[in-house]
Design an enzyme around this catalytic site. Structure first.
Site, PDB file in Angstrom:
ATOM      1  N   ARG A 119      -1.282   3.569 -11.601  1.00 50.84           N
ATOM      2  CA  ARG A 119      -1.114   5.033 -11.569  1.00 50.84           C
ATOM      3  C   ARG A 119      -0.642   5.583 -12.902  1.00 50.84           C
ATOM      4  NH1 ARG A 119       0.434   4.128  -6.298  1.00 50.84           N
ATOM      5  NH2 ARG A 119      -1.383   3.991  -4.984  1.00 50.84           N
ATOM      6  N   GLU A 132       0.834  -1.209   0.000  1.00 50.83           N
ATOM      7  CA  GLU A 132       0.000   0.000   0.000  1.00 50.83           C
ATOM      8  C   GLU A 132       0.865   1.254   0.000  1.00 50.83           C
ATOM      9  OE1 GLU A 132      -3.322   0.364  -0.228  1.00 50.83           O
ATOM     10  OE2 GLU A 132      -3.615  -1.803  -0.451  1.00 50.83           O
ATOM     11  N   ASP A 133       1.794   1.333  -0.923  1.00 50.91           N
ATOM     12  CA  ASP A 133       2.588   2.538  -1.142  1.00 50.91           C
ATOM     13  C   ASP A 133       3.557   2.865  -0.024  1.00 50.91           C
ATOM     14  OD1 ASP A 133       1.698   3.257  -3.650  1.00 50.91           O
ATOM     15  OD2 ASP A 133      -0.135   4.099  -2.822  1.00 50.91           O
ATOM     16  N   ALA A 134       3.752   1.971   0.923  1.00 47.36           N
ATOM     17  CA  ALA A 134       4.723   2.279   1.971  1.00 47.36           C
ATOM     18  C   ALA A 134       6.131   2.198   1.395  1.00 47.36           C
ATOM     19  CB  ALA A 134       4.564   1.310   3.134  1.00 47.36           C
TER      20      ALA A 134
END
Lengths: 1150, 338
Positions: A955, A768-770
């Site tokens: 994205r 999750e984008d960490a």
């Protein structure tokens, strides 16, 4: 092959493409280009700066508009003494001055105002002529108030200063200016967007079949809106001050056109379609038995809503009608000597536009079209405010002199000037209040507008800059209409397509593009004269027949019909040539509307325009020699304008032009050439490298995040004392720059660092984008930032001669300061550099116990003894300690002592801190990994950040990948690369550099795992990406509590981190527990751990008693103890107080 | 002739890396003896030093397993104790650099001081008092003044003012107790030109510092290496027909200088695969498909150790070997086989 194709395409336009010459261009023509024409941009910004719209507008107000306002209100006369008059001869705004008149140096500079909570303002002087007794006296240089001064404007001390002089004034040379300083806070008047004034807008309601033309008239005195609309296909005039809709023919008759034939000709001309559609209106008027102007005026007069002042005499209906028609309906067309013809023609034109829309519903206007919008800037808003205040000032002055003049015998000769200075405070405070609160209330327009000004955001240099280019719309945020929010094609090059907030203000708050200019008002009169010279037939000599005759075009100046021209194209070309030669202002626009057969000339302020290169005979007029001259400094941007090779076009005029984006696209219909395509973006979107490779919303996200990035704020950042300031310890300029970055000088005040990024998954703490951060990088200073927080303490004076004071240090029995006072020095203020931790006092203030009664009568007089004061210290409460950065002792404008303490924290990145690249890809730190565990490349490089590759597919931020490759090439090559929009370093060239330096063309390297020591099985995309640290840090947000404070009323735990509140088990969580059947858990969470309360309930009457006694039954017999939530008990009691008796029925549970 | 990849090769394809793990352990190949013995190891193991100077070194370890090679690398980065500034006592700091930032900058300066003479400073013990056995004391004081003899018209702050720049060379060592014996030449910064702060007239820095032992795991400032890493020896095998003519020169240009040469017959031959950076450029071109096989030798490690200046690079590696040995001895004490 070609034959085959042409056979398939019967459309002849395709055949044209195959001809050797198409639109005057051969396929083999050599392309000559003036390379580096982007150099015009820095030249443009050098002249204008990024906030020129604000400065121009303010300068116009201070230099021109304020004089016009005074001219319009120049005479003040008395009702009592007919001899008396006062006349304003001139008005001037001086340079900013200190208010303390007795100080040695009256000059003041902005930084002092920020630090001392002063207003950066200049006195306003007037020259007056007035009567004193029988004499006429002239007084010059009378101060009537103080006006806040816009920084970097013509009246600011900073204009024309070089970098060194700026440094001496503790001012940042990169600061754009364009804002005000009021009571120490920096305030911006945002640009306001609204529909153009004094222009006709035609709209249709397709469902109801209503067509309406409306015009918002705006003059110095009043604002009003007039409609001409259809109702059951009949046309009426509608105005707020008239209670009923007036049939249009009646209105025209009232305007002095009694003949039906003439009305028909004015409105419909010779066109039978329009005549047919209009004829029904004749009947309407005839039915009312109105045939003459007098009858019509009386009819209108009887319908006017009168709101007379009690003193004034009653008017007859005829007078009422005359006045309504002359002054309120279409107010911006002035009526002289009761000659209504101009107004009649204006109404006729509006009616015709309605007729046209009825016949062809496509002929309606678009409200959202940028050409129909005007931007209202600081200067215009201030001018409205000043005029209001000035009028108030004059009327106050008048009443006060009337009071004196009323008295028959005066002891001394009356000097009116003695009274004028009393009111000067009204203008000063009025201005200050409006700017500091943002409430613009104008009495004469009954206007009440809130939120006009905002505090300038100093979160980062970009956020301050972004605020200066922001445009806010008057449109309601709550309404769900997509039209005003969506991107308009006419915004191209004027408003940034990317920079808009997400959420409710999406599309309503916009930003200016890089190369825009907003016009200020220009004189109409010379243009009018010139138009007549260039062959316009005056409107007063023209009949309706001629007006609508074929080939005749109406000439409109700022929306008002001037006359007609029979050769409109020639007229416009000649006028444009005059503009290019510099004979008329460069910002006047001409455009032809063939649908309306009209030529529009605009001189009004608030139009958005932008410069373009003129193309003549298929050649750009800007030649390489010009660019050469520009490079050598022999030419400036204004010379390009003067030479007539570059001109400003507004949105309406752009419609008459064919603008080529690149020089090789010029064909024989091209009129202009774009200076640089990347100027469609604004200053904030200009930071993004390769934005043209990104999915559009990502650029929008970055525009929002770029403003939250921590970095350098200004050169004077360490001199400033702001409420909250975030600074980065080691900011770097990006490896991949853009032209915009250089133009706005973001490379000098950057907000981010070039991190070496490996795009791979690692450790599982990166979902999750960490992000995974390298501990050694953090140790060496990556992402380190400082938080500076201000505390202001004022030492107040009270009416009884007492005042607050600072006390010294309290000591323990050993003579050491007590813990609370361990960082204080003898003056009660902390030592600079000391560490403050929770519970320590850092300003040891004391307030008098008695601040209201007079101490003079008390025994012993006003001697200050220790008992007379009680402690009111400023205590540090944050669990994380800070350092004392600065202590400032000064006095505010009211000469009250002011103590400002600046507290500093230096923070290294930790788990949960938020980072983002420049492509709308934000992420929090998920784990911090030791350097030896990090993967490393052949050359021994290990990443600062590991980013999970799942961030890419959905994205679609291809720009980020190209940034990495360009950045890597730049690192290896020792050069900075460019990622300018629609240009920049080419990926092919970057790959070539990589290959040359012995790396893979793709930017993917072979990495070795730091844990196992074996090679990774995949090649890893590896290189530098510019990362921003965002202001959201865990330290400011983390919160947990077991037991703690409770609210007084409900006895439930308090809410919010700042009050050490509880964590709410909300409704949805409650639902889960109910569904699961965890009733005991539910009971514990919702009552026992919250507001359990034991009550005594009487089982007989069901009401609550106390101490085992029921007050209602006067007995203790059937009283039982019961635990209920305190909120429930409160509810019962509140119900009781309303005469509702809730009774509890008790029963055995089992 | 079909190409068979040697067992100790990592395969380099255009899109992936194959055979990254070693296979020379017992039971992997049926019927072969891969049991470990010191004799076999001694026969196979080779060390080759490419170059060694004061700060840099490159050497090869041939015939070890990646796990051992990696252990040395990890120990070099994070477990070799060095001395670094840990406590900064600021008497006065009127420069624009904040105290914390200044202290952080000072901490990162590598010191030329042999850590072997020092004992551990017990940070966790609040009662522990620093002694000459565990703490070095340094001092830094600088005051900026206007230079009255500055040449006319100069704008260079270094000329205009005295002490405009404070460098690492301005740090003064104050020997304590026995330290004069251990450090007869004193303690200095490894690089005297590190800029610590910039001052302007009237600004002053006056502080003393305590240096203690620490390891890179605790803070990167204690790491003795700027970087320590290794790479595997690249291999290039031209398979099948020799590459000749124009293709040969194109083949040559796909590698860094000196990797591929063209012999007298006009054939491309691999001259020095060690110089290859494994850019895989050759795999992009379809004409070389099937004619070249890239790889890396799995048990040939080319180490590159860059010292920060505190300890010479050869010492760093030897210390890492010692440390690994010590760790093994600790493990052996526990008698794991039982």
């Amino acid at each position: 092959m070609a034959e085959k194709d042409s056979g398939r395409h019967p459309d002849s336009s395709f055949n044209d493409l195959l001809q050797p010459v198409y639109q005057g261009k051969g396929l083999t023509d050599p392309i000559k280009t003036a390379e580096d024409k982007w150099l015009l941009l820095p030249a443009f910004l050098k002249v204008k700066g990024l906030v020129k719209q604000h400065l121009d507008s303010f300068n116009y107000f201070v230099n021109v508009d304020i004089k016009k306002i005074v001219k319009a209100n120049e005479r003040v006369v008395s009702d009592v003494d007919p001899e008396f008059y006062l006349k304003y001869l001139d008005i001037r705004v001086g340079m900013p001055q200190r208010r303390e008149q007795n100080s040695l140096n009256t000059n003041i500079h902005p930084q002092e105002c920020r630090l001392r909570d002063l207003t950066y303002a200049a006195p306003v002087f007037v020259d007056v002529e007035y009567t004193r007794g029988k004499k006429i006296v002239i007084r010059k240089g009378l101060e009537i108030g103080r006006m806040p001064i816009m920084l970097r404007s013509a009246r600011c001390v900073l204009t024309g200063k070089d970098e060194k002089e700026m440094a001496n004034l503790m001012e940042c040379p990169l600061d754009p200016g364009g804002y005000f300083i009021v009571n120490g806070t920096e305030k911006v008047i945002l640009v306001q967007e609204q529909l153009s004034k004094n222009r006709i807008i035609v709209e249709a309601d397709e469902k109801k079949g209503i067509f309406q033309a409306s015009v918002t008239s705006s003059t110095h005195e009043r604002k009003s809106k007039t409609y001409i609309l259809t109702k059951h296909s009949k046309i009426y005039l509608k105005h707020n001050s008239i209670s009923e809709d007036i049939p249009i023919v009646l209105a025209l008759k009232a305007c002095g056109i009694p003949s039906d034939f003439e009305i028909l000709q004015l409105v419909a001309g010779a066109d039978s379609r329009y005549q047919e559609a209009f004829s029904i209106n004749m009947e309407e008027c005839a039915k009312l038995n109105i045939f003459t102007q007098q009858q019509a005026l009386e009819y209108i007069g009887s319908k006017v809503k009168t709101s007379r002042r009690p003193m004034s005499p009653r008017l007859t209906p005829l007078q009422e009608g005359l006045e309504a028609l002359a002054n309120t309906v279409i107010a911006h067309i002035t009526v002289n000597d009761l000659d209504f013809r101009e107004k009649a023609i204006y109404m006729a034109i509006m009616t015709r536009r309605v007729l046209m829309a009825m016949v062809n519903p496509q002929l309606v206007d678009d409200r959202d079209y940028v050409g129909n919008k005007r931007l209202e800037l600081a200067g215009q808003l201030l001018s409205l405010l000043f005029e209001d205040l000035f009028k108030k000032f004059n009327s106050d002055f008048k009443t006060s002199i009337d009071k004196v003049l009323k008295k028959p015998n005066r002891t001394s000769e009356f000097d009116a000037l003695m009274n004028i200075t009393i009111h000067s405070n009204n203008i000063t405070t009025g201005m200050n209040r409006a700017i500091s609160t943002g409430n613009w209330s104008l009495k004469r327009f009954k206007m009440e507008r809130a939120g006009v000004t905002h505090v300038l955001s100093r979160l980062s240099y970009i956020s301050a800059l972004g605020m200066m280019t922001r445009i806010s719309s008057q449109f309601e945020k709550t309404r769900k209409v997509s039209g005003p929010r969506s991107l308009q094609p006419s915004q191209f090059g004027m408003l940034c397509p990317s920079d808009t907030p997400e959420g409710e203000a999406c599309g309503l708050v916009k930003n200016l593009a890089l190369m825009t200019h907003i016009t200020t008002d220009d004189e109409e009169e010379p243009i009018k004269k010139l138009a007549y010279v260039l062959g316009v037939e005056d409107i007063s000599t023209i009949t309706g027949h001629e007006l609508h005759s074929p080939g005749a075009y109406g000439i409109f100046l700022n929306g008002t019909l001037l006359g007609i021209a029979r050769a409109p194209m020639k007229f416009v070309t000649r006028f444009r040539n005059l503009r290019r030669k510099g004979r008329v202002s460069a910002f006047i626009s001409f455009n032809i509307n063939h649908h309306h057969k009209a030529v529009h000339i605009a001189t009004d302020g608030g139009r958005i325009c932008r410069p373009l290169i003129i193309v003549e005979k298929m050649k750009s007029l800007v030649l390489p020699k010009h660019i050469e001259a520009l490079k050598e400094g022999r030419m400036a941007f204004d010379d390009f304008l003067k030479k007539g090779i570059v001109e400003y076009l507004d949105v309406n005029e752009e419609n008459d032009c064919n603008i080529a984006i690149y020089e090789h696209q010029i064909n024989n219909s091209t009129t202009h050439l774009e200076i640089e395509p990347f100027t469609v973006l604004g200053a904030v979107a200009g930071l993004i490298p390769y934005p043209h490779h990104n999915q559009s919303p990502r650029n929008t996200y970055q525009c929002a995040m770029g403003k939250q990035a921590i970095g350098a704020i200004a050169y004077n950042q360490l001199q400033r004392i702001d409420t909250l300031l975030y600074l980065m310890v080691y900011p770097q300029q990006p490896m991949v720059k853009t032209r915009t970055i250089e133009l706005i000088q973001y490379d000098k005040l950057p907000a981010g660092q070039n991190a070496t990024v490996a795009v791979m998954s690692y450790s599982g703490y990166d979902i999750e984008d960490a992000l995974v951060l390298n501990k050694a990088s953090i140790d060496r200073g990556f992402g380190r930032c400082q938080v500076l927080r201000k505390n202001t303490t004022t030492l107040k004076r009270y009416s009884n001669q007492t005042h607050d004071r600072l006390d010294g240090i309290k000591k323990d029995q050993n003579g050491d300061p007590i813990f609370k006072h361990s960082i204080l020095e003898n003056d009660g203020l902390p030592g600079v550099g000391e560490q403050v931790s929770s519970g320590m006092t850092y300003v040891n203030k004391q307030v008098p116990t008695n601040a209201s009664d007079s101490m003079l009568g008390a025994p012993g007089g006003p001697i200050e003894s220790y008992e007379d004061y009680k402690d009111s210290p400023v205590v540090y409460k944050n669990p994380e300690p800070s350092y004392i950065d600065k202590v400032l002792i000064t006095a505010s404008e009211s000469e009250q002592p002011l103590v400002k303490v600046l507290l500093r924290q230096t923070r290294r990145p930790e788990l949960g801190d938020k980072f983002s690249s420049r492509h709308g890809q934000k992420g929090v730190c998920g784990i911090i990994v030791q350097q030896e565990d990090m993967p490393f490349s052949d050359s021994g490089v290990c990443p600062d950040i590991i980013m999970n590759p799942h961030g890419f597919p959905s994205r679609m931020t291809v720009g980020k990948m190209i940034e990495l490759v360009s950045g890597k090439a730049g690192v290896l090559d020792g050069s900075l690369q460019y990622g300018t929009a629609f240009g920049g370093s080419k990926i092919e060239d970057m790959s070539k550099i990589l290959i040359e330096k012995g790396y893979s063309y793709s930017g993917k390297d072979m990495l070795t795992s730091g844990i196992s020591g074996e090679c990774l099985q995949a090649y890893i995309f590896f290189g530098p990406i510019y990362y921003q640290k965002l202001k959201h840090m865990v330290l400011d947000k983390m919160h947990a509590r077991a037991r703690g404070p409770r609210a007084v009323l409900t006895r439930q735990p308090t809410e919010g981190r700042s009050r050490d509140g509880g964590l709410r088990l909300g409704e949805m969580e409650r639902d889960c527990l109910i569904a699961y059947g965890a009733s005991q858990l539910l009971l514990e969470r919702l009552m026992l751990s919250s507001d359990a309360f034991e009550v005594d309930v009487c089982s007989v009457c069901g009401l609550m008693g106390y101490n085992g006694w029921c007050t209602t039954c006067k007995s203790a017999k059937n009283v039982y103890k019961l635990t209920i939530p305190y909120a429930a008990k409160l509810l019962f009691q509140e119900l009781l107080s309303m005469n509702v008796a809730p009774r509890l029925k008790l029963d055995d549970a089992f | 002739m079909a190409y068979t990849k040697p067992r100790n090769r990592v395969g380099i394809e255009h899109d992936r890396v194959t055979d990254v793990s070693s296979t020379d352990f017992p039971g992997y190949y049926p019927g072969e003896d891969h049991s470990w013995s010191i004799e076999k190891f001694k026969n196979h193991f080779k060390v080759h030093i490419e170059y060694l100077n004061e700060l840099n070194s490159e050497f090869d370890l041939i015939g070890v397993d990646p796990s051992i090679a990696n252990a040395f690398r990890r120990i070099m980065i994070s477990e070799i104790p060095t001395l670094a500034i840990e406590y900064v006592y600021i008497e006065n700091n009127t420069s624009i650099i904040q105290d914390e930032v200044l202290a952080h900058r000072l901490g990162l300066i590598p010191l030329k001081a042999n850590p072997d003479y020092m004992h551990w400073f017990k940070k966790d013990d609040p009662e522990f008092e620093p002694t000459d056995y565990d703490t070095l004391v340094l001092h830094l004081s600088a005051k900026c003044t206007v230079n009255p003899n500055a040449p006319e018209g100069t704008t260079d702050p270094k000329m205009l003012y005295n002490n405009a720049h404070v460098y690492a060379r301005d740090i003064v060592y104050e020997p304590q107790g026995h330290q004069t014996e251990w450090y007869p030449d004193g303690v200095t910064a490894a690089n005297p030109d590190i800029l610590i702060a910039k001052l302007r007239p009237g600004q002053e820095i006056d502080l003393s510092m305590h240096c203690i032992l620490g390891i890179g795991q605790d803070h990167a400032k204690f790491s003795p290496v700027a970087t320590a890493s290794y790479r595997l020896l690249p291999t290039i095998d031209i398979i099948g027909e020799p590459i000749t003519g124009e293709l040969a020169s194109k083949f040559k240009s796909c590698f860094p200088k000196g990797v591929v040469a063209i012999n007298s017959k006009g054939e491309a031959v691999v001259k020095d695969a060690r110089k290859d950076t494994v850019s895989r450029e050759v795999l992009r071109h379809p004409e070389f498909e099937g004619r070249v096989k890239l790889g890396r030798q799995r048990d040939h490690f080319i180490y590159c150790v860059e010292s920060t200046g505190a300890i010479p690079p050869d010492q760093i590696f030897l210390k890492s070997v010692q440390l690994l040995k010590k760790k093994c001895e600790i493990l052996r004490k526990f008698n794991l086989s039982a």
